[in-house]
Scaffold this motif. Structure first.
Motif, PDB file in Angstrom:
ATOM      1  N   VAL A   2       0.822  -1.225   0.000  1.00 29.99           N
ATOM      2  CA  VAL A   2       0.000   0.000   0.000  1.00 29.99           C
ATOM      3  C   VAL A   2       0.851   1.268   0.000  1.00 29.99           C
ATOM      4  O   VAL A   2       0.649   2.143  -0.855  1.00 29.99           O
ATOM      5  CB  VAL A   2      -1.025  -0.016   1.151  1.00 29.99           C
ATOM      6  CG1 VAL A   2      -1.698   1.343   1.310  1.00 29.99           C
ATOM      7  CG2 VAL A   2      -2.078  -1.089   0.904  1.00 29.99           C
ATOM      8  N   PRO A   3       1.807   1.447   0.912  1.00 28.60           N
ATOM      9  CA  PRO A   3       2.619   2.674   0.836  1.00 28.60           C
ATOM     10  C   PRO A   3       3.407   2.784  -0.472  1.00 28.60           C
ATOM     11  O   PRO A   3       3.678   3.881  -0.957  1.00 28.60           O
ATOM     12  CB  PRO A   3       3.570   2.564   2.030  1.00 28.60           C
ATOM     13  CG  PRO A   3       2.924   1.607   2.959  1.00 28.60           C
ATOM     14  CD  PRO A   3       2.134   0.665   2.106  1.00 28.60           C
ATOM     15  N   LEU A   4       3.752   1.635  -1.045  1.00 33.73           N
ATOM     16  CA  LEU A   4       4.495   1.660  -2.311  1.00 33.73           C
ATOM     17  C   LEU A   4       3.624   2.098  -3.486  1.00 33.73           C
ATOM     18  O   LEU A   4       4.115   2.769  -4.389  1.00 33.73           O
ATOM     19  CB  LEU A   4       5.120   0.287  -2.587  1.00 33.73           C
ATOM     20  CG  LEU A   4       6.176  -0.159  -1.585  1.00 33.73           C
ATOM     21  CD1 LEU A   4       6.655  -1.563  -1.907  1.00 33.73           C
ATOM     22  CD2 LEU A   4       7.336   0.821  -1.543  1.00 33.73           C
ATOM     23  N   VAL A   5       2.331   1.726  -3.479  1.00 33.23           N
ATOM     24  CA  VAL A   5       1.479   2.136  -4.604  1.00 33.23           C
ATOM     25  C   VAL A   5       1.085   3.604  -4.502  1.00 33.23           C
ATOM     26  O   VAL A   5       0.696   4.208  -5.508  1.00 33.23           O
ATOM     27  CB  VAL A   5       0.224   1.241  -4.778  1.00 33.23           C
ATOM     28  CG1 VAL A   5       0.601  -0.191  -5.038  1.00 33.23           C
ATOM     29  CG2 VAL A   5      -0.740   1.360  -3.623  1.00 33.23           C
ATOM     30  N   LEU A  36      -1.805   7.950   5.698  1.00 33.75           N
ATOM     31  CA  LEU A  36      -2.908   6.995   5.692  1.00 33.75           C
ATOM     32  C   LEU A  36      -2.472   5.652   5.114  1.00 33.75           C
ATOM     33  O   LEU A  36      -2.882   4.593   5.599  1.00 33.75           O
ATOM     34  CB  LEU A  36      -4.094   7.557   4.902  1.00 33.75           C
ATOM     35  CG  LEU A  36      -4.817   8.732   5.562  1.00 33.75           C
ATOM     36  CD1 LEU A  36      -5.846   9.331   4.609  1.00 33.75           C
ATOM     37  CD2 LEU A  36      -5.465   8.290   6.859  1.00 33.75           C
ATOM     38  N   ALA A  37      -1.643   5.688   4.093  1.00 35.96           N
ATOM     39  CA  ALA A  37      -1.154   4.441   3.503  1.00 35.96           C
ATOM     40  C   ALA A  37      -0.304   3.670   4.515  1.00 35.96           C
ATOM     41  O   ALA A  37      -0.400   2.441   4.615  1.00 35.96           O
ATOM     42  CB  ALA A  37      -0.353   4.736   2.240  1.00 35.96           C
ATOM     43  N   LEU A  38       0.513   4.376   5.291  1.00 35.62           N
ATOM     44  CA  LEU A  38       1.351   3.719   6.292  1.00 35.62           C
ATOM     45  C   LEU A  38       0.532   3.110   7.427  1.00 35.62           C
ATOM     46  O   LEU A  38       0.959   2.140   8.055  1.00 35.62           O
ATOM     47  CB  LEU A  38       2.389   4.692   6.841  1.00 35.62           C
ATOM     48  CG  LEU A  38       3.520   5.052   5.867  1.00 35.62           C
ATOM     49  CD1 LEU A  38       4.333   6.214   6.393  1.00 35.62           C
ATOM     50  CD2 LEU A  38       4.411   3.843   5.605  1.00 35.62           C
ATOM     51  N   LEU A  39      -0.653   3.649   7.690  1.00 28.92           N
ATOM     52  CA  LEU A  39      -1.522   3.078   8.723  1.00 28.92           C
ATOM     53  C   LEU A  39      -1.934   1.648   8.387  1.00 28.92           C
ATOM     54  O   LEU A  39      -2.244   0.863   9.283  1.00 28.92           O
ATOM     55  CB  LEU A  39      -2.772   3.938   8.918  1.00 28.92           C
ATOM     56  CG  LEU A  39      -2.607   5.184   9.770  1.00 28.92           C
ATOM     57  CD1 LEU A  39      -3.901   5.969   9.808  1.00 28.92           C
ATOM     58  CD2 LEU A  39      -2.157   4.827  11.172  1.00 28.92           C
TER      59      LEU A  39
END
Length: 181
Positions: free
Chosen positions: A20-23, A64-67
């Motif tokens: 997710v954080p990568l996309v 939010l992606a890191l969550l």
């Protein structure tokens, strides 16, 4: 398996959470390039407010992606002790799953809306941006389409792991071997 993952987290769920954080990263880099004044569009940002908005949007998006990582790491099951008032308490599964699934639904709806609006405005964009700028935008923003499904499947895996819905691994093996006998 990674050292700082929650016990019982499935490998595919861990990979989905880390994806997710990568996309979200390429779109954030594109926005940072826009804020820095690089020629990623034909219309540069003209005001300080525009730059501030882009920087805040990028920080919020990545945050939010890191969550999502909390769905596969121990801090998603027990609140870290350094957080005042609630540190050390267990996280109720629905307290993590409901916001995650609502977020996944909103991301999906937003991607449909943006896709519809972009489809209608594509002719205008093609006339003002160069082909390279349009291609760069597509390359940077297309990975965002994976955010909603990755978040949804990670949230469901978290829920199954944290509740009694998911059978214990021993039960799965027992069922598999008893069905063959």
């Amino acid at each position: 398996m990674l050292k700082n993952t929650a016990p019982g987290a499935q490998r595919w769920a861990i990979r989905a959470a880390y994806a997710v954080p990568l996309v979200t990263l390429p779109s954030g880099l594109w926005r940072l390039a826009l804020a820095a004044g690089l020629p990623v569009t034909s219309e540069p940002l003209r005001t300080g407010w525009g730059v501030a908005y882009v920087l805040i949007l990028t920080a919020v998006t990545e945050g939010l992606a890191l969550l999502t990582l909390g769905l596969v790491q121990p801090w998603g099951e027990v609140v870290p002790r350094w957080i005042p008032l609630i540190g050390g308490r267990p996280v109720r599964p629905l307290a993590a799953v409901v916001p995650a699934l609502v977020g996944a639904f909103l991301l999906f709806a937003l991607s449909l809306l943006v896709g519809f609006v972009q489809g209608r405005n594509l002719a205008d964009d093609v006339l003002t941006d160069t082909r390279a700028q349009t291609a760069l935008l597509a390359v940077c923003y297309t990975p965002l389409l994976a955010w909603a499904p990755l978040l949804a499947v990670t949230a469901i895996a978290y829920y199954r792991r944290r509740t009694t819905l998911a059978p214990a691994p021993e039960e799965v093996l027992e069922r598999a071997f008893s069905a063959k006998s």
